[in-house]
Scaffold this motif. Structure first.
Motif, PDB file in Angstrom:
ATOM      1  N   GLU A   3       0.813  -1.280   0.035  1.00 29.12           N
ATOM      2  CA  GLU A   3       0.073   0.076   0.037  1.00 29.12           C
ATOM      3  C   GLU A   3       0.699   1.450   0.120  1.00 29.12           C
ATOM      4  N   ILE A   4       0.405   2.284  -0.827  1.00 33.19           N
ATOM      5  CA  ILE A   4       0.983   3.598  -0.927  1.00 33.19           C
ATOM      6  C   ILE A   4       0.127   4.675  -0.789  1.00 33.19           C
ATOM      7  N   TRP A   5       0.181   5.453   0.367  1.00 35.45           N
ATOM      8  CA  TRP A   5      -0.637   6.664   0.524  1.00 35.45           C
ATOM      9  C   TRP A   5       0.134   7.791   0.116  1.00 35.45           C
ATOM     10  N   LEU A   6      -0.285   8.591  -0.754  1.00 33.71           N
ATOM     11  CA  LEU A   6       0.379   9.868  -1.032  1.00 33.71           C
ATOM     12  C   LEU A   6      -0.704  10.754  -1.339  1.00 33.71           C
ATOM     13  N   THR A   7      -1.023  11.338  -0.018  1.00 37.83           N
ATOM     14  CA  THR A   7      -2.175  11.937   0.189  1.00 37.83           C
ATOM     15  C   THR A   7      -1.958  13.623   0.563  1.00 37.83           C
ATOM     16  N   ASP A   8      -2.805  14.539   0.252  1.00 39.68           N
ATOM     17  CA  ASP A   8      -2.737  15.651   0.763  1.00 39.68           C
ATOM     18  C   ASP A   8      -1.419  16.152   0.713  1.00 39.68           C
ATOM     19  N   ASN A   9      -0.931  16.182  -0.422  1.00 34.07           N
ATOM     20  CA  ASN A   9       0.406  16.832  -0.673  1.00 34.07           C
ATOM     21  C   ASN A   9       0.194  17.995  -1.689  1.00 34.07           C
ATOM     22  N   ASN A  10       0.961  18.390  -2.615  1.00 32.20           N
ATOM     23  CA  ASN A  10       0.833  19.557  -3.346  1.00 32.20           C
ATOM     24  C   ASN A  10       1.236  18.989  -4.784  1.00 32.20           C
ATOM     25  N   ILE A  11       0.638  17.842  -5.189  1.00 28.79           N
ATOM     26  CA  ILE A  11       1.068  17.089  -6.386  1.00 28.79           C
ATOM     27  C   ILE A  11      -0.038  17.597  -7.402  1.00 28.79           C
ATOM     28  N   SER A  12       0.489  17.766  -8.514  1.00 35.33           N
ATOM     29  CA  SER A  12      -0.502  18.405  -9.612  1.00 35.33           C
ATOM     30  C   SER A  12      -0.727  17.201 -10.754  1.00 35.33           C
ATOM     31  N   THR A  13       0.081  16.409 -11.038  1.00 38.15           N
ATOM     32  CA  THR A  13      -0.251  15.256 -11.815  1.00 38.15           C
ATOM     33  C   THR A  13       0.392  14.110 -11.641  1.00 38.15           C
ATOM     34  N   ILE A  14      -0.142  12.898 -12.126  1.00 41.54           N
ATOM     35  CA  ILE A  14       0.419  11.570 -11.888  1.00 41.54           C
ATOM     36  C   ILE A  14       0.900  11.355 -13.387  1.00 41.54           C
ATOM     37  N   PRO A  15       2.008  11.345 -13.725  1.00 46.17           N
ATOM     38  CA  PRO A  15       2.707  11.570 -15.185  1.00 46.17           C
ATOM     39  C   PRO A  15       2.533  10.022 -15.701  1.00 46.17           C
ATOM     40  N   GLU A  16       2.757  10.047 -17.239  1.00 45.14           N
ATOM     41  CA  GLU A  16       2.874   9.030 -18.023  1.00 45.14           C
ATOM     42  C   GLU A  16       3.604   7.974 -17.249  1.00 45.14           C
ATOM     43  N   LYS A  17       3.261   6.450 -17.211  1.00 42.87           N
ATOM     44  CA  LYS A  17       4.037   5.507 -16.827  1.00 42.87           C
ATOM     45  C   LYS A  17       4.695   5.874 -15.265  1.00 42.87           C
ATOM     46  N   ALA A  18       3.718   6.462 -14.574  1.00 43.79           N
ATOM     47  CA  ALA A  18       4.122   6.851 -13.261  1.00 43.79           C
ATOM     48  C   ALA A  18       4.845   5.496 -12.467  1.00 43.79           C
ATOM     49  N   PHE A  19       4.204   4.401 -12.553  1.00 45.20           N
ATOM     50  CA  PHE A  19       4.694   3.153 -11.994  1.00 45.20           C
ATOM     51  C   PHE A  19       5.037   2.446 -13.210  1.00 45.20           C
ATOM     52  N   ASN A  20       6.312   2.363 -13.559  1.00 42.77           N
ATOM     53  CA  ASN A  20       6.900   1.530 -14.727  1.00 42.77           C
ATOM     54  C   ASN A  20       7.552   0.348 -14.501  1.00 42.77           C
ATOM     55  N   ARG A  21       7.613   0.052 -13.073  1.00 42.57           N
ATOM     56  CA  ARG A  21       8.336  -1.307 -12.845  1.00 42.57           C
ATOM     57  C   ARG A  21       7.189  -2.213 -12.340  1.00 42.57           C
ATOM     58  N   PHE A  43      -4.157   8.640  -3.725  1.00 46.12           N
ATOM     59  CA  PHE A  43      -3.771  10.088  -3.977  1.00 46.12           C
ATOM     60  C   PHE A  43      -4.762  10.970  -3.519  1.00 46.12           C
ATOM     61  N   ILE A  44      -5.600  10.788  -2.384  1.00 48.57           N
ATOM     62  CA  ILE A  44      -6.481  11.743  -2.175  1.00 48.57           C
ATOM     63  C   ILE A  44      -6.085  13.125  -1.564  1.00 48.57           C
ATOM     64  N   ASP A  45      -6.883  14.095  -1.840  1.00 50.67           N
ATOM     65  CA  ASP A  45      -6.657  15.361  -1.507  1.00 50.67           C
ATOM     66  C   ASP A  45      -5.353  16.123  -1.907  1.00 50.67           C
ATOM     67  N   ASN A  46      -4.828  15.910  -3.198  1.00 54.34           N
ATOM     68  CA  ASN A  46      -3.727  16.520  -3.682  1.00 54.34           C
ATOM     69  C   ASN A  46      -4.637  17.609  -4.675  1.00 54.34           C
ATOM     70  N   ASN A  47      -3.526  17.933  -5.683  1.00 57.20           N
ATOM     71  CA  ASN A  47      -4.248  19.140  -6.666  1.00 57.20           C
ATOM     72  C   ASN A  47      -3.914  18.573  -7.890  1.00 57.20           C
ATOM     73  N   ILE A  48      -4.254  17.441  -7.957  1.00 57.35           N
ATOM     74  CA  ILE A  48      -4.022  16.382  -9.311  1.00 57.35           C
ATOM     75  C   ILE A  48      -5.010  16.995 -10.360  1.00 57.35           C
ATOM     76  N   VAL A  49      -4.556  17.270 -11.385  1.00 58.61           N
ATOM     77  CA  VAL A  49      -5.319  17.675 -12.461  1.00 58.61           C
ATOM     78  C   VAL A  49      -5.522  16.691 -13.865  1.00 58.61           C
ATOM     79  N   SER A  50      -4.420  15.696 -13.805  1.00 57.55           N
ATOM     80  CA  SER A  50      -4.389  14.954 -14.772  1.00 57.55           C
ATOM     81  C   SER A  50      -3.796  13.514 -14.516  1.00 57.55           C
TER      82      SER A  50
END
Length: 372
Positions: free
Chosen positions: A161-179, A189-196
Motif C-alpha cells: 500500500e502507498i498513501w501519497l495524500t494531501d501533498n501538492n502534487i498536480s499530476t500523475i505522470p505517464e508511466k508513473a509506475f513503470n516497474r 492520492f486523495i486530496d492533492n491538486n491533481i489535474v491529470s
C-alpha cells in the motif's frame, strides 16, 4: 487466492529477515529522534535543518552492534520537521539510514519538504510494505520533483500500500509506475491538486485493487490513463474512486474504460456529471459485478439515460439480485426534483426514440454480445 498466498509469503519472508538486534538503543544515542520499544518504532519529530539524520542512524547501528543480520524496525516516522530535502544527490552518501530498514515508512506534516531523494530508503526497498507520505504542503510541486517521487515509490519491491495524500502534487505522470510491483494493491492520492493522470500510469501493477483519486481537480480522463495489463483474472475487482473532482459528462475520452480488462467498481460521486455517454461507459459493464456510483451529481435522467434502462443496468426493485447496477441516481430537472430516485421506469423514456441496437448489448451470464 493467488494474491492472498503472495501476501502471506511476503509477510513470512519479512518476518524471517527481522533482526533480533532491532531494539531501542539508549535514548541519547539517537536524540532528537526517539525509539518506542513496545512497537519497535523510530520517530523523528521537529527535526531542524542542521540535524544530521544519517549520523543518528550510524550511532544507532554502533550502539546495537552490527552483525550478519540486517537491523529492521517496524516503522519510521518523520513528522513536523523543517527539512527541505531528505537525502542528497551526493553519490558518496551510500546509505542515508546506515543500513537500517523499516517495514513501514511515514513522512507527514513537513511543511518545508520539497524532495525525497531516490536512494534515501535503499536499505528498505525489499523490506517495506506500507508507505505514507502525507500533508507535506510543497512536496513535489514542480515537474522534476513530481516525476522523481514516483521513481522513488517504484523502488519498493514488496510494497502492498502507498498513501501519497494531501501533498501538492498536480499530476500523475505517464508511466508513473513503470516497474512491476507484484504486491501493490492499494494506491491513494486523495486530496492533492491533481489535474491529470498520464497514459499507462498504473499499467505495471497486476495486484492493484484500489486507486483512490478523491478530492482532486481532475477534469479530463484520457483513454489510456487507466489501461492495465491483462495478466490478471478478468474477474478481479478494481475499485476506482474519482469522487469530488471536476468531472462532467464530456470529461472522458472514448475508450477510457475499454482497456481496463477487469471487473470494475467506479465511484464518480460529487462531480458535475449529467449523464453517462454510451460509447464511453458501455465497456464498464462487460463483467458481472461491475457498477458505477453516481451519488451527488446533477443528473438529468432524460433520453440520454435510456440506453442504461434498455440494457437493464439500472436498479430494478423487481430484479434486485441483478448483477449490473448504476447506483444512487437522483435526477434534477424533472418532476422528481429533490428526491432520491430508487429506480427509473419505462414511463420516464416513453417519449424517447427507439434504439435498434438494444439487443446487441443484453447481458448474459458472462459478457455482453458486441457482434452488432
Amino acid at each position: 487466492m493467488f494474491v492472498i498466498i503472495k501476501i502471506i509469503a511476503l509477510l513470512v519472508s519479512v518476518w524471517l529477515r527481522v533482526s533480533l538486534g532491532a531494539k531501542c538503543p539508549p535514548s541519547p544515542t539517537i536524540a532528537p529522534c526517539s525509539c518506542a520499544q513496545y512497537i519497535n518504532q523510530i520517530s523523528c519529530w521537529n527535526i531542524k535543518p542542521d540535524v544530521n539524520l544519517t549520523q543518528i542512524f550510524v550511532n544507532l547501528t554502533k550502539a546495537l552492534g552490527k552483525n550478519s543480520k540486517q537491523i529492521i524496525y517496524d516503522e519510521f516516522k518523520l513528522i513536523d520537521s523543517e527539512l527541505t530535502d531528505i537525502g542528497s544527490d551526493d553519490d558518496s552518501v551510500e546509505d542515508f539510514f546506515a543500513g537500517v530498514a523499516f517495514n513501514k515508512i511515514q513522512i507527514t506534516k513537513n511543511r518545508k519538504l520539497k524532495r525525497i531523494h531516490n536512494n534515501v530508503f535503499k536499505s528498505s526497498f525489499n523490506i517495506t510494505t506500507s508507505i505514507t507520505i502525507s500533508e507535506n504542503a510543497i512536496l513535489a510541486n514542480d515537474a522534476p520533483n513530481e516525476r522523481q517521487i514516483f521513481d522513488l515509490l517504484n523502488s519498493f519491491e514488496f510494497a502492498t500500500e502507498i498513501w501519497l495524500t494531501d501533498n501538492n502534487i498536480s499530476t500523475i505522470p505517464e508511466k508513473a509506475f513503470n516497474r512491476s510491483q507484484n504486491s501493490l494493491a492499494w494506491l491513494s492520492f486523495i486530496d492533492n491538486n491533481i489535474v491529470s493522470v498520464g497514459s499507462h500510469a498504473f499499467y505495471s501493477l497486476p495486484a492493484l485493487n484500489y486507486i483512490l483519486l478523491d478530492g482532486n481537480r481532475i477534469d479530463k480522463i484520457s483513454n489510456k490513463a487507466f489501461e492495465l495489463s491483462n495478466n490478471v483474472s478478468n474477474y478481479q475487482l478494481l475499485r476506482l474512486f474519482l469522487r469530488d473532482n471536476d468531472l462532467n459528462s464530456d470529461s472522458f475520452e472514448s475508450g477510457t474504460f475499454e482497456r481496463i480488462h477487469r471487473k470494475l467498481l467506479l465511484d464518480l460521486s460529487k462531480n458535475n456529471i449529467t449523464h453517462l455517454k454510451r460509447d464511453v461507459f458501455t465497456p464498464v459493464f462487460r463483467r458481472n459485478g461491475s457498477a458505477i456510483i453516481l451519488r451527488h451529481n446533477p443528473l438529468v435522467c432524460d433520453c440520454n439515460f435510456k440506453w442504461l434502462y434498455d440494457r437493464r443496468l439500472l436498479y430494478n426493485s423487481s430484479h434486485h439480485d441483478r448483477h449490473y447496477y448504476v447506483h444512487n441516481i437522483q435526477c434534477n430537472g424533472t418532476k422528481h426534483d429533490g428526491f432520491k430516485m430508487n429506480e427509473l421506469t419505462q414511463s420516464h423514456f416513453q417519449h424517447c426514440p427507439h434504439d435498434p441496437t438494444v439487443h446487441c448489448f443484453m447481458s448474459t451470464e458472462t459478457d455482453y454480445d458486441y457482434q452488432c
